[in-house]
Design a protein around this motif. Structure first.
Motif, PDB file in Angstrom:
ATOM      1  N   LYS A   7       0.845  -1.201   0.000  1.00  0.00           N
ATOM      2  CA  LYS A   7       0.000   0.000   0.000  1.00  0.00           C
ATOM      3  C   LYS A   7       0.878   1.247   0.000  1.00  0.00           C
ATOM      4  O   LYS A   7       1.831   1.352   0.780  1.00  0.00           O
ATOM      5  CB  LYS A   7      -0.902  -0.016   1.236  1.00  0.00           C
ATOM      6  N   GLY A 151      -7.892   8.178   6.253  1.00  0.00           N
ATOM      7  CA  GLY A 151      -6.814   7.200   6.441  1.00  0.00           C
ATOM      8  C   GLY A 151      -7.231   5.781   6.089  1.00  0.00           C
ATOM      9  O   GLY A 151      -6.511   4.814   6.335  1.00  0.00           O
ATOM     10  N   ASP A 154      -5.427   2.331   4.472  1.00  0.00           N
ATOM     11  CA  ASP A 154      -4.713   1.323   5.269  1.00  0.00           C
ATOM     12  C   ASP A 154      -5.642   0.127   5.504  1.00  0.00           C
ATOM     13  O   ASP A 154      -5.230  -1.028   5.400  1.00  0.00           O
ATOM     14  CB  ASP A 154      -4.305   1.886   6.635  1.00  0.00           C
TER      15      ASP A 154
HETATM   16 MG    MG Z   1      -2.487   7.334   5.985  1.00  0.00          MG
END
Ligand code: MG
Ligand code: ASP
Length: 416
Positions: A7, A151, A154
């Motif tokens: 990632k 975020g 992730d």
């Molecule tokens: Mg991040």
């Protein structure tokens, strides 16, 4: 063939040059004999830019349309990444949330993944192709585009790794998880291995590096996660199961949380049901409470007062600063009902915690923590403990001093 999920976060795809170097890394991994799935975030700053556009149109924009808008940042990076891999002689195909079928619930802007179509991925990889998956996005049962919270790529990455039984590499702009915030404590050092449990307890340290929900998913499915820098080849931090973390050190890290506020109900009637009533009211409003202390009221033990007949107690608890205004509102409507003399609020506090699996089997860790704070003449306002964590509430002015004293006192410093 072994399969690796890689990632790349916003800074790691922040420009065409960086996309090129991420593509080169994915290709090198493939050439070393692996199948590779790449998950991308939006280019750095892009999600903020998109959300600000929606904000210009309306202060409270429709949640479905906001997700549709915010998800486009990852569509751009996925296509650019696939093009960059192709330009370097590889085969690549981008897949959006609905194409791969990352099925989520319908909670726009904070959707949870329910299922991933692993077959679709295997079909793509089977042709020697690198699958480039847009992170952060999914699709609900009705076909609406959803996003997983800030975020969230992730979590996309860890969930994809879980679905195909692979390990997950998270490439970011820091080289791992540190024993404490290096900006506060210059002796902080990189942690080589940390358990899921410790990582969750160190949320305030770890959250800067990994979306906390991704750690929950990794723990649930046993996905090994390697957080590392996209600017170097040095190993980063492995977030893994407890069984794999070799030595159980007593203290793994020191976390500082500046997000809590304290509420003190002074002189509450000391009878059954009062605490239930107070926390019931907060729970109904979805306000989570962290530390709770109940102690004999400061008023009941004043000289001249008749302790036996007054029988009051003080109830102190903490909520997040963000929830404080709502908590304040609830407390005001409750003061009469619970017979509180007064309610005090304090935002000038921080929570400092030490975390470590080894605490379970070592006596005296709490005592050592209190000694280290006392040696700096720091007063402890409240304490809470779990099996692998001890937290102390302190006045904000002691925050940095406390972190440094505990970090070096427990031997976490680079030179100790
Ligand atoms: Mg991040
Ligand atoms: N682009 C999204 C965000 O900024 C998701 C991510 O980067 O993980 O929150």
């Amino acid at each position: 063939m072994p399969l690796i999920v890689q990632k790349f976060g916003g800074t790691s795809v922040g420009s065409i040059d960086r996309i090129r170097s991420a593509a080169a890394r994915a290709l090198a991994t493939q050439r070393a004999g692996n199948d590779v799935v790449v998950i991308v975030s939006a280019m750095a700053g892009e999600t903020n830019r998109l959300l600000a556009l929606a904000g210009e149109i309306s202060p409270l924009p429709d949640a479905r349309e906001v997700d549709s808008l915010a998800s486009t940042g990852e569509q751009v990076s996925a296509a650019l990444m696939a093009l960059a891999i192709q330009a370097q002689g590889g085969k690549a195909r981008s897949l959006l949330g609905h194409q791969l079928k990352i099925l989520t619930d319908s909670a726009f802007s904070k959707a949870r993944i329910k299922a991933i179509d692993a077959q679709r991925l295997h079909d793509t990889l089977g042709q020697g192709t690198i699958a480039v998956v847009a992170g952060f996005q999914g699709v609900d049962d009705a076909g609406n585009i959803t996003t997983l919270g800030r975020g969230g790529s992730d979590t996309s990455a860890v969930a994809v790794a879980a679905a195909v039984g692979a390990a997950c590499e998270i490439y970011t702009d820091v080289d791992g998880v540190y024993t404490t915030d290096p900006n506060i404590c210059p002796t902080a050092k990189k942690i080589e291995r940390i358990s899921y449990e410790e990582m969750l307890e160190l949320a305030s340290l770890g959250a800067k590096v990994l979306q906390i929900r991704s750690v929950e998913v990794a723990m649930k499915y046993g996905v090994p996660v390697h957080v590392r820098s996209s600017f170097s080849d040095a190993p980063g931090t492995w977030v893994i199961g407890e069984e794999q973390s070799l030595e159980k050190v007593t203290v793994t890290g020191v976390a500082l949380d500046r997000n809590e506020a304290r509420v003190m109900l002074v002189g509450v009637a000391d009878r059954p049901g009062i605490v239930a009533q107070t926390f019931g009211a907060l729970a109904r409003e979805n306000i989570s409470v962290d530390m709770i202390i109940q102690s004999p009221s400061v008023h009941a033990i004043q000289p001249g007062s008749d302790e036996g007949s007054i029988r009051t107690t003080d109830v102190t608890f903490t909520v997040t600063k963000a929830d404080l205004p709502r908590a304040q509102h609830i407390m005001e409507s409750l003061t009469a009902a619970v017979g509180a003399r007064e309610v005090r609020y304090d935002e000038d506090i921080v929570k400092v915690s030490i975390v470590g699996l080894g605490m379970r089997s070592h006596a005296g860790v709490a005592a050592r923590m209190f000694e280290l704070l006392a040696a700096e003449r720091i007063n402890i306002e409240a304490i809470s403990t779990s099996e692998i964590k001890i937290s102390c509430l302190l006045a904000t002015k002691y925050a940095e001093l406390a972190v440094r004293a505990l970090h070096d006192g427990f031997g976490l410093g680079a030179n100790t």
